[in-house]
Write an enzyme that holds these catalytic residues in place. Structure first.
Site, PDB file in Angstrom:
ATOM      1  N   SER A 112       0.853  -1.178   0.000  1.00  0.00           N
ATOM      2  CA  SER A 112       0.000   0.000   0.000  1.00  0.00           C
ATOM      3  C   SER A 112       0.893   1.234   0.000  1.00  0.00           C
ATOM      4  O   SER A 112       1.790   1.363  -0.832  1.00  0.00           O
ATOM      5  CB  SER A 112      -0.930  -0.033   1.223  1.00  0.00           C
ATOM      6  OG  SER A 112      -1.769   1.091   1.256  1.00  0.00           O
ATOM      7  N   TYR A 124      -5.498   8.239  -6.172  1.00  0.00           N
ATOM      8  CA  TYR A 124      -4.435   7.395  -5.610  1.00  0.00           C
ATOM      9  C   TYR A 124      -4.759   7.061  -4.152  1.00  0.00           C
ATOM     10  O   TYR A 124      -4.713   5.901  -3.737  1.00  0.00           O
ATOM     11  CB  TYR A 124      -3.093   8.106  -5.713  1.00  0.00           C
ATOM     12  CG  TYR A 124      -1.954   7.305  -5.129  1.00  0.00           C
ATOM     13  CD1 TYR A 124      -1.513   6.131  -5.745  1.00  0.00           C
ATOM     14  CD2 TYR A 124      -1.315   7.707  -3.957  1.00  0.00           C
ATOM     15  CE1 TYR A 124      -0.469   5.383  -5.211  1.00  0.00           C
ATOM     16  CE2 TYR A 124      -0.273   6.972  -3.426  1.00  0.00           C
ATOM     17  CZ  TYR A 124       0.141   5.816  -4.049  1.00  0.00           C
ATOM     18  OH  TYR A 124       1.166   5.077  -3.509  1.00  0.00           O
ATOM     19  N   LYS A 135      -5.648   3.345  -2.430  1.00  0.00           N
ATOM     20  CA  LYS A 135      -4.883   2.757  -1.335  1.00  0.00           C
ATOM     21  C   LYS A 135      -5.742   2.548  -0.084  1.00  0.00           C
ATOM     22  O   LYS A 135      -5.574   1.553   0.632  1.00  0.00           O
ATOM     23  CB  LYS A 135      -3.657   3.626  -1.012  1.00  0.00           C
ATOM     24  CG  LYS A 135      -2.611   3.638  -2.114  1.00  0.00           C
ATOM     25  CD  LYS A 135      -2.100   2.242  -2.443  1.00  0.00           C
ATOM     26  CE  LYS A 135      -0.963   2.276  -3.454  1.00  0.00           C
ATOM     27  NZ  LYS A 135      -0.471   0.910  -3.788  1.00  0.00           N
ATOM     28  N   THR A 183      12.332   5.789  -6.697  1.00  0.00           N
ATOM     29  CA  THR A 183      12.075   5.005  -7.898  1.00  0.00           C
ATOM     30  C   THR A 183      11.640   5.971  -8.997  1.00  0.00           C
ATOM     31  O   THR A 183      11.608   7.184  -8.802  1.00  0.00           O
ATOM     32  CB  THR A 183      10.957   3.966  -7.689  1.00  0.00           C
ATOM     33  OG1 THR A 183       9.703   4.669  -7.520  1.00  0.00           O
ATOM     34  CG2 THR A 183      11.213   3.099  -6.457  1.00  0.00           C
TER      35      THR A 183
END
Length: 269
Positions: free
Chosen positions: A131, A145, A149, A180
């Site tokens: 999550s 988003y 979640k 990332t």
């Protein structure tokens, strides 16, 4: 016999590092992803790579059938596939909102529905859903988003109760902003749906600058996932850093008006 770990979203980011770490720890790892990026590196590390699009039911069935016919069991399932769709609720097209839920929720549920019968037959298994801190909080300009979640975490809580009698654990891991390519993809989409003439543009630009400020690495997150996979009695939720743990405890204790003020201050321009 080696334990079988299945990792989705294995072509990049958290899923990629988790697949590599599990292979290094002696698991037989099946990594699934839509993109072939980094597939060669995974294979060199001993990961078995298989194409998987979690939004395609036939692809999910083919993926699980491959695992079932090849190995006959699944000990750990890590659902790391996902992405962030940011932007004002007024402006994000509903087709994009549906895609966010397809990837971050319904695709995961589809895979779980296919894997759960295997784990029930074994009377063992662990499902780890990746999550986010967003799963217990909220902020402007990231609505779909956060919604995805929150829904993922509620689904995980319900699933944990349903599968406990069959010896199956369900665990939630809540990373913060991780180093990332996730932020770059998220920002590109957010600024695309927030034109320069939008009343939300200045706040969106501030949001974009904030989500590139990573607070943890994929190695740190993968280490927590490994802990969640191997603990005799796993926690229900794991955060990665001490600061994240404090933030989530605070989010559960603070009045909503205080949480509103904190969220408003973050994007004030």
């Amino acid at each position: 016999m080696k334990k079988i770990a299945v990792v989705t979203g294995a072509s990049s980011g958290i899923g990629y590092q988790t697949a590599l770490d599990f292979a290094a720890q002696g698991y037989t790892v099946v990594g699934g992803a839509r993109h072939l990026k980094n597939a060669d590196e995974l294979v060199k590390a001993g990961v078995v790579f298989h194409p998987l699009d979690v939004t395609d039911h036939d692809s999910v069935q083919d993926f699980v059938q491959f695992i079932k016919s090849t190995y006959g069991r699944v000990d750990v399932l890590v659902n790391a596939a996902g992405y962030g769709s940011f932007g004002a609720l007024e402006e994000v097209p509903l087709d994009e909102a549906r895609r966010q839920l397809d990837v971050n929720l319904f695709g995961i549920v589809d895979l779980i529905q296919q894997v759960t019968p295997i784990m029930r037959t074994q009377h063992s298994g662990r499902i780890i859903n990746i999550s986010s801190l967003a799963g217990q909080s909220y902020s402007a300009l990231a609505g779909w988003y956060y919604i995805s979640k929150h829904a993922l975490e509620t689904m995980s809580d319900v699933l944990r109760l349903e599968l406990k009698p069959f010896g199956i654990d369900v665990v939630i891991v809540e990373p913060g902003i991780t180093k990332t390519n996730w932020a770059n993809v998220t920002n590109e989409q957010m600024l695309k749906v927030t034109p320069k003439t939008s009343p939300y543009r200045k706040a969106a630009e501030k949001q974009a600058s904030m989500i590139t400020q990573a607070t943890q690495t994929v190695a740190q997150v993968a280490s927590v996932i490994a802990k969640a996979a191997t603990a005799d009695k796993p926690k229900i939720r794991y955060q990665v850093t001490r600061q994240d743990k404090i933030a989530m405890k605070g989010a559960r204790l603070m009045p909503y008006k205080v949480l509103d003020k904190v969220a408003e201050r973050m994007l004030k321009v």
